[in-house]
Structures are given as structure tokens and as C-alpha cells.
Motif scaffolding. Structure first.
Motif, PDB file in Angstrom:
ATOM      1  N   PHE A  31       1.267  -1.441   0.033  1.00 50.65           N
ATOM      2  CA  PHE A  31      -0.262  -0.037   0.034  1.00 50.65           C
ATOM      3  C   PHE A  31       1.329   1.230  -0.272  1.00 50.65           C
ATOM      4  O   PHE A  31       0.259   2.585  -0.328  1.00 50.65           O
ATOM      5  N   ALA A  32       2.064   1.320   0.903  1.00 50.44           N
ATOM      6  CA  ALA A  32       3.025   2.737   0.597  1.00 50.44           C
ATOM      7  C   ALA A  32       3.440   2.741  -0.454  1.00 50.44           C
ATOM      8  O   ALA A  32       3.267   3.769  -1.450  1.00 50.44           O
ATOM      9  N   GLU A  33       3.759   1.628  -1.254  1.00 48.63           N
ATOM     10  CA  GLU A  33       4.324   1.818  -2.989  1.00 48.63           C
ATOM     11  C   GLU A  33       3.258   2.184  -3.210  1.00 48.63           C
ATOM     12  O   GLU A  33       3.885   3.245  -4.232  1.00 48.63           O
ATOM     13  N   GLU A  34       2.270   1.736  -3.422  1.00 46.27           N
ATOM     14  CA  GLU A  34       1.801   2.240  -4.467  1.00 46.27           C
ATOM     15  C   GLU A  34       0.568   4.119  -3.979  1.00 46.27           C
ATOM     16  O   GLU A  34       0.721   4.664  -5.026  1.00 46.27           O
ATOM     17  N   LEU A  35       0.689   4.732  -2.688  1.00 46.15           N
ATOM     18  CA  LEU A  35       0.635   5.872  -2.818  1.00 46.15           C
ATOM     19  C   LEU A  35       1.982   7.039  -3.837  1.00 46.15           C
ATOM     20  O   LEU A  35       1.749   7.498  -3.224  1.00 46.15           O
ATOM     21  N   LEU A  36       2.884   6.366  -2.825  1.00 44.83           N
ATOM     22  CA  LEU A  36       4.145   6.917  -3.292  1.00 44.83           C
ATOM     23  C   LEU A  36       3.402   6.643  -4.959  1.00 44.83           C
ATOM     24  O   LEU A  36       4.828   7.981  -6.025  1.00 44.83           O
ATOM     25  N   GLN A  37       3.646   5.517  -5.661  1.00 43.59           N
ATOM     26  CA  GLN A  37       3.149   5.302  -6.732  1.00 43.59           C
ATOM     27  C   GLN A  37       2.412   6.666  -7.324  1.00 43.59           C
ATOM     28  O   GLN A  37       2.679   7.575  -8.767  1.00 43.59           O
ATOM     29  N   TYR A  38       1.371   6.501  -6.962  1.00 46.90           N
ATOM     30  CA  TYR A  38      -0.038   7.684  -7.318  1.00 46.90           C
ATOM     31  C   TYR A  38       0.841   9.234  -7.097  1.00 46.90           C
ATOM     32  O   TYR A  38       0.770  10.129  -7.897  1.00 46.90           O
ATOM     33  N   PHE A  39       1.445   9.475  -5.773  1.00 44.82           N
ATOM     34  CA  PHE A  39       1.975  11.226  -5.967  1.00 44.82           C
ATOM     35  C   PHE A  39       3.171  11.126  -6.901  1.00 44.82           C
ATOM     36  O   PHE A  39       3.563  12.490  -7.405  1.00 44.82           O
ATOM     37  N   THR A  40       3.972   9.967  -6.733  1.00 46.87           N
ATOM     38  CA  THR A  40       5.012  10.352  -8.453  1.00 46.87           C
ATOM     39  C   THR A  40       4.144  10.842  -9.733  1.00 46.87           C
ATOM     40  O   THR A  40       4.734  11.405 -10.337  1.00 46.87           O
ATOM     41  N   SER A  41       2.830  10.016 -10.243  1.00 46.49           N
ATOM     42  CA  SER A  41       2.289  10.318 -11.582  1.00 46.49           C
ATOM     43  C   SER A  41       1.333  11.831 -10.891  1.00 46.49           C
ATOM     44  O   SER A  41       2.008  12.192 -12.337  1.00 46.49           O
ATOM     45  N   PHE A  42       1.444  11.981 -10.469  1.00 46.14           N
ATOM     46  CA  PHE A  42       1.224  13.277  -9.974  1.00 46.14           C
ATOM     47  C   PHE A  42       1.830  14.492 -10.407  1.00 46.14           C
ATOM     48  O   PHE A  42       1.671  16.201 -11.035  1.00 46.14           O
ATOM     49  N   LEU A  43       3.377  14.537 -10.158  1.00 43.15           N
ATOM     50  CA  LEU A  43       4.388  15.458 -10.187  1.00 43.15           C
ATOM     51  C   LEU A  43       4.238  15.744 -11.981  1.00 43.15           C
ATOM     52  O   LEU A  43       4.610  17.281 -11.912  1.00 43.15           O
ATOM     53  N   PRO A  44       4.044  15.242 -13.050  1.00 40.49           N
ATOM     54  CA  PRO A  44       3.823  16.468 -14.120  1.00 40.49           C
ATOM     55  C   PRO A  44       2.494  16.859 -14.030  1.00 40.49           C
ATOM     56  O   PRO A  44       2.927  18.404 -14.533  1.00 40.49           O
ATOM     57  N   ILE A  98      11.190   2.753   4.227  1.00 36.30           N
ATOM     58  CA  ILE A  98      11.229   3.105   3.668  1.00 36.30           C
ATOM     59  C   ILE A  98      12.392   3.915   2.594  1.00 36.30           C
ATOM     60  O   ILE A  98      13.087   4.863   3.710  1.00 36.30           O
ATOM     61  N   ASP A  99      13.090   3.899   0.793  1.00 32.67           N
ATOM     62  CA  ASP A  99      13.640   4.587   0.603  1.00 32.67           C
ATOM     63  C   ASP A  99      13.614   6.380   0.599  1.00 32.67           C
ATOM     64  O   ASP A  99      12.691   6.939   0.598  1.00 32.67           O
ATOM     65  N   ASP A 100      14.727   6.813   1.879  1.00 36.16           N
ATOM     66  CA  ASP A 100      14.428   8.585   1.932  1.00 36.16           C
ATOM     67  C   ASP A 100      15.171   9.164   0.922  1.00 36.16           C
ATOM     68  O   ASP A 100      14.099   9.945   0.149  1.00 36.16           O
ATOM     69  N   THR A 101      15.506   8.682  -0.523  1.00 40.62           N
ATOM     70  CA  THR A 101      15.880   9.187  -1.181  1.00 40.62           C
ATOM     71  C   THR A 101      14.475   9.741  -2.377  1.00 40.62           C
ATOM     72  O   THR A 101      14.379   9.984  -2.927  1.00 40.62           O
ATOM     73  N   ARG A 102      14.065   8.321  -2.417  1.00 40.14           N
ATOM     74  CA  ARG A 102      12.456   8.561  -3.245  1.00 40.14           C
ATOM     75  C   ARG A 102      11.329   9.850  -2.744  1.00 40.14           C
ATOM     76  O   ARG A 102      10.966   9.854  -3.666  1.00 40.14           O
ATOM     77  N   THR A 103      11.315   9.654  -1.164  1.00 40.03           N
ATOM     78  CA  THR A 103      11.049  10.729  -0.589  1.00 40.03           C
ATOM     79  C   THR A 103      11.393  11.825  -0.678  1.00 40.03           C
ATOM     80  O   THR A 103      10.149  12.467  -0.841  1.00 40.03           O
ATOM     81  N   SER A 104      12.867  11.638  -0.533  1.00 40.08           N
ATOM     82  CA  SER A 104      13.341  13.491  -0.983  1.00 40.08           C
ATOM     83  C   SER A 104      13.069  13.624  -2.552  1.00 40.08           C
ATOM     84  O   SER A 104      12.328  14.820  -2.849  1.00 40.08           O
ATOM     85  N   TYR A 105      13.250  12.962  -3.166  1.00 35.66           N
ATOM     86  CA  TYR A 105      11.974  13.239  -5.047  1.00 35.66           C
ATOM     87  C   TYR A 105      10.965  13.487  -4.457  1.00 35.66           C
ATOM     88  O   TYR A 105      11.213  14.510  -5.807  1.00 35.66           O
ATOM     89  N   LEU A 106      10.388  12.794  -4.247  1.00 29.67           N
ATOM     90  CA  LEU A 106       9.471  13.624  -4.147  1.00 29.67           C
ATOM     91  C   LEU A 106       8.654  14.902  -3.111  1.00 29.67           C
ATOM     92  O   LEU A 106       8.028  15.709  -3.988  1.00 29.67           O
ATOM     93  N   LEU A 107       8.902  14.828  -2.302  1.00 31.27           N
ATOM     94  CA  LEU A 107       8.515  16.568  -1.446  1.00 31.27           C
ATOM     95  C   LEU A 107      10.067  17.285  -2.466  1.00 31.27           C
ATOM     96  O   LEU A 107       9.725  18.724  -2.927  1.00 31.27           O
TER      97      LEU A 107
END
Length: 769
Positions: free
Chosen positions: A348-361, A389-398
Motif C-alpha cells: 500500500f505504501a508503494e502504491e501511494l508513492l507511485q500515485y504521488f509520483t504520477s502527480f508530479l507532471p 521506506i527509501d529516503d531518496t525516493r521521498t526526498s525526490y517526491l518532496l
């Protein structure tokens, strides 16, 4: 009588038949339905005229009486009426379609009687649907669950559009009741889940239709269908008519509000929407359509400013509901399982991060979403629940969220600025972090050294590569962006300090962030700074009013005002003398003389006598319709015109002059008759138009009366028909309504009120007192 503790679908009742012989019927049978006509619902009048208000009140009174009668029926009779009475279903469907929604209530008339009647109808309709969705009213009155689901599904008592309308109409204040009601419908009849899955593509088609009407192309549409040759001719939001723009905004507002309320009341439906790719389609639509519609509302010239404000309010409401809908779907699909501690939380966490990443454009959507529901809060929740959770991925998202704010050109609200990780700050700030660490350890702070020649500045020093002007504070030596960067660096380490206090500290120490952090941590601030409140907010900068808003000119708003118009007719603007213009040609131009001829044509010489040729009509001469024999004595005071019995003095024969009072004698009359006989052959050549045909005059008067009634929107009453059809063939709804009106008003006419009739005759002088 029906047996106790037996489901209604299995009960049998004994009733007398048509011939008086008893017969046994199922409890649910068409013959047990009462003959009653439920009238359709009509919304309250918008103009609030007395006639329309009275019509609405009478119409709504019929509906309330019928629904109160329906709700008072016993269980078996109620369901017979619901299942087999088509007029009842038409009445309920008409209310769901035409009842005013939440944003429409402000435009209704403020009549207390209309508001009370509307609330009564609203309440009774909701209670009717609530009883229809209940399969067990008591221990004696209930259905078999499977049969109940089949009855409501096969008879279309409920369907997905009806459920959506129920949510948007009755969701405010009745959320729990509606949730139980809809949950019971879906539980007893799972086929509604399949209908819901088939409804989601229709909802997505709504967004595609709006994009097509606005001349926009949704993502992926070109791959499915080639663009038509006349696609470039489609109107856009800026070029379409105001009515089309209004329809699109109303359509969008109603659709987004309905979807959000439905998902909020019945979260179990989120799975169907998520599985059909609703999230990606909604965010893509938001990014494409919302900026275009906002620009159209801001830039277009509206004659009615109230309409422009209403459109902007509805569009803002639609944007808020779309963002809240996305949050509902994410919360139900991803966040709620994590909060409840279910299995596969990592998935579920990976799915949420995937949704947020798709919102970036989608920059615009992402900033609006982050403004209402900060992404950093959800990321922090994930890090607390799942430390792996990978900190690199969350930092990229923020960082992507911050980049979206910068791209849109908006400043993030101060209340949502989140504290960053201390390790990231220490890695990025260099010497500032070293000064803070040495201060915390109690050692002597490092001295700030000047860089040698050819050595580049590092860390926080790089942000101070600006000319220093001393500590008098008169001139700020840094730009606005650099000052914000300095404040952000200090507040990352010291988030409890106010921006106003930090600005004073930077002014005191020549905008050196290292010295500010070091002196604050060691409590060695200057005496002028020690007296200040450390939570002091940043002073609000007074913005000077724009010159265009404060200027006043007699030419404001004209056709050449480029400050308020986007388009100006350039053909009417030239420099110097217009090309091809000649003084002689201008003087010889007599077009204005020809334009004035039609005006002065109406002032021609008036003639006393007009000779009418044979076959020529008199209408072209606009002759006066004067009637010398018409008696206008009672024109201003029509005696008895308003009497209810219709015995008016206006219906008597017209007044004629007695022969005694007529001029001339009998011989002259006889001579006149002879002259008329002699001139009969020439009457078609030279007719006397002084006395016209009374039939023609009556036709003209009727035409004028009809035109006046049409201008006043007067609608003549429909003729009453209480006789109806022969017995056994059924009666129409109009006949039943006429019979009700006759029964209610029969005391006003005939011999039912003889004293009133006698008083009226006595007042007229017909009976001696």
C-alpha cells in the motif's frame, strides 16, 4: 388476514372479489393498489410572481398530501403502491431531477411560504425513499432479503443515477442514514456493484465532453481517434458564447459535487472508481481544463458582473471537490489500510508513492492538492509506519512538490512549511552546521575566515556572495530571493523563531547567517535584539495600489480602452489623415442626407380625404377605428365586471340613439335611401370608412387583447372538465384535478351560499330594503 412472522413476499390475503365472492391473493398484487394519481414535482418559481408562487404552493400541497397518505399505509399496502403505481415513481423521479441543489438555493425566492413548502416536500420524499430501502420494518413486517433485492432491482426502484441524486440532495445532515440505506441496497442486491462499474466510464465521458466543448485535447486521445479536419474550428472557452460557458461550468459543478458526496457517504464505491483509472483521468482533466476555464472567466467581458462572480464561485467549488475526491480515493485505497495495520503494508505504501509520483507532471493540480492536503504529512506518516521506506525516493517526491510551487509561481503557505531533516540541512549548510554543532557541544565557535584569492565560497557562505553595506540596516544588501533563502536556512535549524525576529538579527549581523545561528545558540545576541520577542512575525508589506486601478478617466470602458479590453477594432484607428480621404469627396458624400429622408418622410402633408381604388385595402392608410355609435359612458367604471356570477352589465345590447333624438326628418331619410340605392354600384369605388364593420372591430380588439396578455405573460385558464371519460375507461390526471378543485370550491357558487347572493342583489338595488 396475513399470518405473523411470515415475510411479505410469502403472505396470502383474502379479499372480496369484483362479484362479491372472496378470493385469495398474494400480499403483493396489482389488484391491491389504491387508485391515486401522484402529480409530478415542479421547482419553485425563480421570478417569485404571485401567480407562479400560488401555482407552486397548490402543486406542492397535492404532493405533500399524497406522500403523507402513502407513508401512513401499512406495510403490505405501502409496497403494493410502490411496486405497481407508476405515477408514484414518476413523482419521485421528477423531484430527484428538478429539486434545487445546494448552490441553487441562494437563487430561489425568499418567500417563507415557498421555503416551508419546499422543506415539507423535501422531507417527505426522503422518508419515502428511506422506507423503500428498508427490508425489515419490524418483527412482523419484513421481506426475505433475496426477494427484496430482486424487487428493488427488477422494478427499478433504485439505480445508480437515483442513488447519486439522493446523495447530493439529502447528504447534508443525513450522512449516516444515507450510508446505512445505500449499504443495505448494495448488500441485498450485489448486482448494483456491477452497475457501478459500468457507470464509471460514463462519468469519465463527462470530463471528455467538457474538454471537447472547450476545444481542448485530452491526453491519449490522438492515439485512439485521429483529429478531424474541422477540429480547428471548434470554439474555445474564450470564444464560445456566455450561455455555453455557463452551461459547462454548471455541468462541471454538478458532476464533481455529486461524485464527491457519493464517495464520501459510501466509501466502498472508491474501489470501483480506482480500478477504472479514475485518479489519472481526473488529475489530467484538472491540469488541462481548470486553467483554461479560469482564464476565460477572468478575461472575458461580462455585462453582468454578478454572473461572473457566480461562475468563479462555482468553478472554485468544482476545483475543491475534485481535489477532495482524489484525497478520498487515496485515503481509502492506500492510507486507511496502513493506519489499520493490515497485511502487505509495504504494498500500500508503494502504491501511494507511485500515485504521488504520477502527480508530479501535473503542476497546477499538485499545488492545489498540497495546499489542502500537504504531501509532506502523508510522507511523514509513511516514514513513521514503515521506517524501511527509501529516503531518496521521498526526498525526490518532496523536491518535486516544491518545484511545482515554483513553476506555478505561487508561494507556499507559511503554515504548511514543514521541518526538513537535520542531516540533510547539515550536509547542505557546511560552515553554518559546524558553528551550530560546536555551540551545542560547548566548545569555542569556529571563526569565520575570509576566503583566499581564487577560493570559492562553500555552504552557507555561498549564499552571502553579495556586497556588504554595514550593520546600519538602511539598505538591504541582498535581493528578495536571497533573503528568503537565508531565512529558510536559519528556520530549518531553529523553526520556533519568528521571521520578523530573524530579519532583525540578519540586519544586525550584516546578513551573515553563520553569525546569527552562532549567537542565537550561545545566547550572545546584541542588547537591542535581546529585548525583542523571538516569536515576532514578519511585518506585512503594504502594497501600493496599481496605477490602472486608481486612475480615473472619462474614456474608461470605451471601445479603445486597452487596459480593460483584450481586443480593439484596429480598423478604426489610424495615424494622421486616413489613407484615400479627400476633402472634395467628403463634401460630395451625401449619404447622411439619404439617411434623413426616411426620418422626414413621416411628416408629409395630411390630406382630409383619401380616394380608395377598387380592390385596395384600407389597412395601408392606417384609418382610425372610431365608432360613433359606441357608448363610452361606463368605460372607466365597469359596473358588475368583477361579479362571480358572470351577470355583468357589459353583456347587454349596445346603446343606440332613439329616433326622436336623431337629426333629420323622414323625407330626408327616404331620400338618403334612394341615394344609397343609386350609388350601390359605386360603393366599391368610393366607400365611406367613417363606420366600419363591427366584426372587423371585434377581431382587432381581440388581437390587441391577445397581444397585451402575451406581453404580460398571462396564461388563460384551462377549461374545466369534470365529466371525464365514460365509466370503466379510467380518468386522466387533469380530470381528477378538476374534480378536486370543484369539490374544494363548490361552496363559492350556485345555491350553496344564499345569504351572500341575497346581499349582493340587495347592494345592487335589485331587492328593496
Amino acid at each position: 388476514m396475513a399470518c405473523a412472522r411470515v415475510p411479505l413476499d410469502m403472505q396470502q390475503v383474502t379479499e372480496p372479489g369484483p362479484l362479491g365472492k372472496e378470493r385469495t391473493l398474494p400480499a403483493l398484487h396489482p389488484d391491491r393498489t389504491e387508485e391515486r394519481c401522484f402529480v409530478p414535482y415542479k421547482p419553485p418559481p425563480e421570478d417569485g410572481s404571485p401567480a407562479d408562487v400560488e401555482e407552486f404552493l397548490e402543486h406542492a400541497r397535492f404532493i405533500t398530501e399524497d406522500l403523507e397518505w402513502l407513508l401512513a399505509l401499512p406495510h403490505d399496502k405501502f409496497w403494493c403502491q410502490v411496486v405497481f403505481d407508476e405515477s408514484l415513481q414518476r413523482c419521485l423521479d421528477s423531484y430527484l431531477r428538478h429539486a434545487p441543489r445546494g448552490l441553487d438555493l441562494a437563487t430561489l425566492p425568499s418567500s417563507p411560504a415557498v421555503a416551508d413548502m419546499q422543506r415539507s416536500v423535501h422531507k417527505l420524499v426522503f422518508l419515502t425513499f428511506l422506507r423503500m430501502a428498508t427490508h425489515k420494518e419490524s418483527k412482523e413486517n419484513f421481506f426475505t432479503p433475496a426477494v427484496f433485492g430482486e424487487i428493488i432491482y427488477e422494478n427499478f426502484l433504485f439505480d445508480i443515477p437515483k442513488i447519486l441524486d439522493l446523495c447530493v440532495l439529502f447528504g447534508k445532515g443525513n450522512g449516516q442514514l444515507l450510508h446505512k440505506m445505500i449499504a443495505n441496497i448494495f448488500t441485498q442486491q450485489p448486482s448494483y456493484y456491477g452497475d457501478l462499474d459500468e457507470t464509471v466510464p460514463t462519468v469519465l465521458q463527462v470530463f471528455d465532453t467538457i474538454l471537447e466543448k472547450c476545444g481542448l485535447q485530452c491526453e491519449g486521445a490522438t492515439a485512439v481517434e485521429p483529429m478531424k479536419l474541422n477540429a480547428h474550428k471548434k470554439p474555445t472557452a474564450m470564444t464560445m458564447s456566455q450561455q455555453e460557458l455557463l452551461d459547462i461550468i454548471l455541468y462541471l459543478c454538478d458532476s464533481t459535487t455529486t461524485i464527491h458526496v457519493f464517495l464520501d457517504i459510501f466509501p466502498a464505491a472508491c474501489t470501483s472508481f480506482q480500478s477504472r483509472g479514475f485518479l489519472s483521468s481526473l488529475t489530467s482533466f484538472y491540469e488541462t481544463a481548470v486553467p483554461d476555464l479560469e482564464k476565460a472567466i477572468r478575461k472575458r467581458n461580462f455585462d453582468d458582473k454578478g454572473l461572473q462572480e457566480d461562475l468563479w464561485k462555482r468553478l472554485s467549488h468544482s476545483c475543491r471537490k475534485m481535489v477532495e475526491t482524489v484525497h478520498l480515493l487515496l485515503h481509502h485505497a492506500c492510507l486507511q489500510p496502513i493506519l489499520e495495520g493490515r497485511e502487505n503494508m509495504q504494498t500500500f505504501a508503494e502504491e501511494l508513492l507511485q500515485y504521488f509520483t504520477s502527480f508530479l507532471p501535473e503542476k497546477r493540480f499538485l499545488t492545489d492538492y498540497d495546499e489542502q492536503f500537504p504531501v509532506a504529512d502523508d510522507v511523514s506518516l509513511l516514514q513513521q509506519a514503515l521506517p524501511v521506506i527509501d529516503d531518496t525516493r521521498t526526498s525526490y517526491l518532496l523536491q518535486g512538490v516544491e518545484s511545482a510551487w515554483d513553476t506555478v509561481g505561487r508561494r507556499k503557505p507559511q503554515s504548511q512549511i514543514q521541518t526538513k531533516a537535520a542531516s540533510s540541512l547539515l550536509a547542505n549548510q557546511g560552515a553554518a552546521a559546524g558553528a551550530a554543532a560546536s555551540s551545542l557541544s560547548g566548545s569555542k565557535p569556529q571563526e569565520v575566515r575570509e576566503p583566499a584569492e581564487g577560493e570559492s565560497l562553500r555552504g552557507a557562505e555561498a549564499m552571502l556572495d553579495v556586497p556588504q553595506k554595514g550593520n546600519n540596516g538602511a539598505v538591504c544588501p541582498v535581493s528578495g530571493a536571497e533573503l528568503e533563502s537565508l531565512l529558510s536556512c536559519i528556520r530549518d535549524l531553529l523553526p520556533d523563531l519568528g521571521e520578523g525576529f530573524l530579519l532583525e538579527c540578519l540586519k544586525e549581523y550584516d546578513y551573515n547567517s553563520e553569525l546569527v545561528i552562532n549567537n542565537i545558540l550561545e545566547d550572545r545576541l546584541a542588547p537591542s535584539l535581546a529585548k525583542l520577542d523571538r516569536a515576532m512575525p514578519r511585518p506585512v508589506k503594504e502594497e501600493l495600489p496599481a496605477v490602472l486601478n486608481s486612475r480615473s478617466n472619462v474614456f474608461d470602458g470605451d471601445e479603445f480602452d486597452v487596459f480593460h479590453r483584450d481586443q480593439v477594432d484596429m480598423s478604426r484607428i489610424w495615424k494622421g489623415r486616413r489613407k484615400g480621404e479627400n476633402v472634395r469627396e467628403m463634401l460630395n458624400d451625401k449619404r447622411h442626407v439619404a439617411e434623413q429622408k426616411a426620418r422626414y418622410h413621416a411628416y408629409e402633408t395630411v390630406v382630409d380625404e383619401v380616394i380608395i381604388e377598387p380592390g385596395e385595402s384600407t389597412t395601408m392608410y392606417e384609418l382610425d377605428d372610431y365608432d360613433d355609435e359606441y357608448d363610452d359612458t361606463y368605460d372607466m367604471n365597469q359596473v358588475g365586471a368583477n361579479d362571480l356570477d358572470g351577470d355583468s352589465l357589459l353583456s347587454r345590447r349596445p346603446f343606440t340613439v332613439p329616433q326622436v333624438l336623431r337629426k333629420g326628418n323622414k323625407e330626408e331619410e327616404e331620400e338618403g335611401e334612394d341615394d344609397e340605392e343609386e350609388d350601390a354600384s359605386q360603393s366599391a369605388v368610393n366607400r365611406d370608412q367613417f363606420v366600419q364593420d363591427p366584426a372587423v372591430l371585434r377581431e382587432r380588439a381581440e388581437a390587441r387583447r391577445a397581444a397585451a396578455q402575451q406581453r404580460k405573460n398571462f396564461r388563460p385558464e384551462r377549461s374545466s372538465n369534470v365529466a371525464g371519460r365514460p365509466k370503466g375507461q379510467g380518468q386522466t390526471a387533469e380530470t381528477l384535478l378538476d374534480r378536486r378543485k370543484k369539490e374544494a370550491n363548490k361552496s363559492r357558487v350556485a345555491n350553496h351560499n344564499r345569504r351572500t347572493m341575497a346581499d349582493r342583489k340587495r347592494n345592487k338595488g335589485m331587492i328593496p330594503s
